[in-house]
Design a protein around this motif. Sequence first.
Motif, short mmCIF file in Angstrom:
data_model
loop_
_atom_site.label_atom_id
_atom_site.label_comp_id
_atom_site.label_asym_id
_atom_site.label_seq_id
_atom_site.Cartn_x
_atom_site.Cartn_y
_atom_site.Cartn_z
N LEU A 282 -38.78 -28.62 -8.86
CA LEU A 282 -38.07 -27.37 -8.58
C LEU A 282 -38.26 -26.99 -7.11
CD1 LEU A 282 -38.99 -25.12 -11.65
CD2 LEU A 282 -36.68 -25.81 -11.03
N ALA A 283 -39.52 -27.07 -6.66
CA ALA A 283 -39.82 -26.68 -5.27
C ALA A 283 -39.11 -27.59 -4.28
CB ALA A 283 -41.34 -26.71 -5.04
N TYR B 284 -32.91 -25.46 -12.16
CA TYR B 284 -32.80 -25.07 -13.57
C TYR B 284 -31.60 -24.16 -13.73
CZ TYR B 284 -34.65 -24.50 -18.31
OH TYR B 284 -34.82 -24.53 -19.68
N THR B 285 -30.42 -24.75 -13.57
CA THR B 285 -29.18 -24.03 -13.78
C THR B 285 -28.14 -25.05 -14.22
OG1 THR B 285 -27.72 -22.34 -12.79
CG2 THR B 285 -28.23 -24.23 -11.41
N TRP C 112 -46.15 -20.37 -5.95
CA TRP C 112 -47.01 -21.32 -6.67
C TRP C 112 -47.55 -22.32 -5.66
CZ3 TRP C 112 -46.15 -26.70 -8.12
CH2 TRP C 112 -47.06 -27.19 -9.07
N ASN D 50 -43.77 -33.67 -10.91
CA ASN D 50 -43.65 -32.94 -12.17
C ASN D 50 -42.60 -31.84 -11.99
OD1 ASN D 50 -44.89 -30.77 -10.80
ND2 ASN D 50 -46.92 -31.53 -11.38
N ASP D 51 -42.31 -31.10 -13.05
CA ASP D 51 -41.21 -30.14 -12.98
C ASP D 51 -41.38 -29.07 -11.89
OD1 ASP D 51 -39.48 -31.26 -14.76
OD2 ASP D 51 -39.96 -29.95 -16.44
N PRO D 52 -42.54 -28.41 -11.79
CA PRO D 52 -42.64 -27.39 -10.73
C PRO D 52 -42.47 -28.00 -9.34
CG PRO D 52 -44.49 -27.21 -12.27
CD PRO D 52 -43.72 -28.41 -12.68
N GLU D 53 -43.03 -29.17 -9.12
CA GLU D 53 -42.84 -29.83 -7.81
C GLU D 53 -41.38 -30.19 -7.58
OE1 GLU D 53 -47.22 -32.07 -7.79
OE2 GLU D 53 -45.40 -33.24 -7.40
N LEU E 44 -34.89 -30.64 -8.90
CA LEU E 44 -34.51 -30.04 -10.18
C LEU E 44 -34.06 -28.62 -9.89
CD1 LEU E 44 -34.45 -29.66 -13.31
CD2 LEU E 44 -36.91 -29.19 -13.19
N ILE F 244 -41.48 -21.52 -14.10
CA ILE F 244 -41.34 -22.59 -13.10
C ILE F 244 -41.61 -23.94 -13.78
CG2 ILE F 244 -41.82 -21.16 -11.06
CD1 ILE F 244 -44.68 -22.52 -11.13
N CYS F 245 -41.30 -24.01 -15.07
CA CYS F 245 -41.43 -25.25 -15.84
C CYS F 245 -42.85 -25.79 -15.79
CB CYS F 245 -40.43 -26.30 -15.36
SG CYS F 245 -38.73 -25.76 -15.46
N GLN G 190 -46.07 -22.42 -2.21
CA GLN G 190 -44.64 -22.64 -2.06
C GLN G 190 -43.90 -21.56 -2.83
OE1 GLN G 190 -43.52 -27.07 -2.70
NE2 GLN G 190 -45.42 -26.74 -3.81
N GLN G 191 -42.61 -21.39 -2.52
CA GLN G 191 -41.74 -20.58 -3.35
C GLN G 191 -40.99 -21.53 -4.27
OE1 GLN G 191 -41.10 -17.13 -3.59
NE2 GLN G 191 -43.04 -17.02 -2.48
N VAL G 192 -41.19 -21.38 -5.58
CA VAL G 192 -40.54 -22.28 -6.53
C VAL G 192 -39.39 -21.54 -7.22
CG1 VAL G 192 -40.86 -23.75 -8.54
CG2 VAL G 192 -42.73 -23.45 -6.90
N PRO G 193 -38.15 -22.03 -7.06
CA PRO G 193 -37.01 -21.39 -7.75
C PRO G 193 -37.26 -21.37 -9.26
CG PRO G 193 -36.22 -22.96 -6.12
CD PRO G 193 -37.71 -23.16 -6.22
N ALA H 171 -36.60 -20.99 -13.47
CA ALA H 171 -35.69 -21.50 -14.50
C ALA H 171 -34.76 -20.38 -14.95
CB ALA H 171 -36.49 -22.01 -15.69
N ALA H 172 -33.46 -20.70 -15.04
CA ALA H 172 -32.49 -19.75 -15.59
C ALA H 172 -32.57 -19.82 -17.10
CB ALA H 172 -31.09 -20.10 -15.09
#
Lengths: 335, 335
Positions: free
Chosen positions: A162-163, A169-170, B186, A157-160, A167, B239-240, B189-192, B194-195
């Motif tokens: 991103l981690a 988000y830029t 989260w 999913n999205d948070p996973e 993904l 974090i989406c 983990q550290q999740v980058p 969203a911009a």
Amino acid sequence: MNLLAFDIGGANLKAADGWGFAASEPFPLWQRPAELPAALREIIARAPSAEKIAVTMTGELADCFETKAEGVAHIIEAVCQAAGRRPVLVYLTDGSLVPPEVACRQPLLAAAANWHVLASFAGRYCASGSALLVDVGSTTTDIVPLVDGRVAAQGKNDPERLAAGELVYTGVVRSPVCAVVDALPWRKQQVPVAAELFATTRDAYLLLGDLAEDPTDCQTADGRPATKSAARDRLARMICADRDLFSQEDALAAATAVARGQLSQLGLAARNVLRRLPEVPGTIVISGQGEFLARQLCQRLQVPAQFVSLAEELGATVSQAAAAHALAVIAGERT
Amino acid sequence: MNLLAFDIGGANLKAADGWGFAASEPFPLWQRPAELPAALREIIARAPSAEKIAVTMTGELADCFETKAEGVAHIIEAVCQAAGRRPVLVYLTDGSLVPPEVACRQPLLAAAANWHVLASFAGRYCASGSALLVDVGSTTTDIVPLVDGRVAAQGKNDPERLAAGELVYTGVVRSPVCAVVDALPWRKQQVPVAAELFATTRDAYLLLGDLAEDPTDCQTADGRPATKSAARDRLARMICADRDLFSQEDALAAATAVARGQLSQLGLAARNVLRRLPEVPGTIVISGQGEFLARQLCQRLQVPAQFVSLAEELGATVSQAAAAHALAVIAGERT
């Protein structure tokens, strides 16, 4: 059977038929969710006639929706309204295409699935061994590992995602400059930037010549045109300056710093993804409005891979709606 | 002679008469510059009757204006329209009060002058030795060095003040979370992040209990209420995620990370300012909606100074419009 595929984002609508028709237009879903059916109908009306509609999305994250489930339901309902009597198919992140009522029961599989359909399509350009899809869009970037032509992503999913760095988000148009850099150079100092939506990455790439000027396009931070001159004003504001205090050279130095900042965010994520691949990728498929940045990124990573540019493979218009095109092709083959 | 002082920002209008009347209200100048005279007239009508109007500003930076000079001229013209036949005085960063036509000839002295009038006023609480004003507002923070009760700032305009650490463009309400932290915790983990303008610092401080909930106030990133529950949704989006993926504990951990990120931005700037003071400050005057954060900042800096809280000295209502109050007091003494 003719089919039209939609890729419905939070800020843009994209559509394609898989045979060369494609449409990409700004649509601020988060501000006008109720107008989505009309906007889709308008695209259906000018597309080649279609007997089926397929849909993938990322727009369920738009903050007009309290939850992803609500967003998925709203978007699917809007597509069904616009489709009228045509059957609708929804793409899920497990690669299946299902009817609306099935998708609504599994909203987290329908949510943010467009990366998966594009990556599946990209897999056709790298049928064996390790490969990477680097799709740099207006708002987000997908860095998807492919093994033997199949999606080998870690995040579900999205948070996973991103981690995992899959993904980021830029993107090259909409990202606020204050999310990309902490400071900008000015008169031989580093000046911490304003935490304000005064300028976006588009301004940097306008000034650097990577994105073309368009005096009629006012989808910018201050609603003024997408020109170099207005971009300089916007970047000036990032350090609370204006054009009287911020020369053309200052603007170019700031733009270069923004591009570097974004490259280093992407580099961090890409190295994270590369580390998990079984081998160095032989092919990198690049895609999106930010192909120019994807190319720079891969050069920085020093991976001796063969590049496949979807802009070159599909042409500029279709590649701007690459996920919709991918969905149209894949759904078309299955129906 | 009764006088009403305005402090006109890009997002808020503040007014005070120096005798206990104060008004603070949101006004999105960047979206509605033409409505400024009417908004000012409305405040004049409900304030104690005044024979003179004084004004200071930061709103000239709003991106409805192409340059600061244009913004200064627009704001002064709006004040003159609202003032009618009352004389108007404009505060300059050299400490002088001048008529509108003089200010318009020196727009860069009238621009962003509100920090100077507040710092001059704060100097009254620390007449001898080194001191600091730490004013943490909704959008920006001023960290102004004072020596023997006088402003001893290095920066003369906004970019210089940013570079010197005397202005930090970050505040406790409006700052986008993506400008404060690169990642949020989260599930270990550290999740980058969203911009994207999905959440602001206000959401963090709502959840931490530093700012009060207000279900009627929708000045938030998604236009939903300023409540803990909606703040959690907004932080989830960073974090989406959504509330189904983001527990109350996740929200508190994220809020703590945002507060820490903001404290470390402020700490960097404050140490920069402290380094230039001739001695360790004996007094720190704290002020603004973010007094709670100013207090935490000073504790972190481990400066054994005496605190003066303008909220305690002036009361909550007046201290929310502290720069307007300061201007009313100073202009009142001179006329």
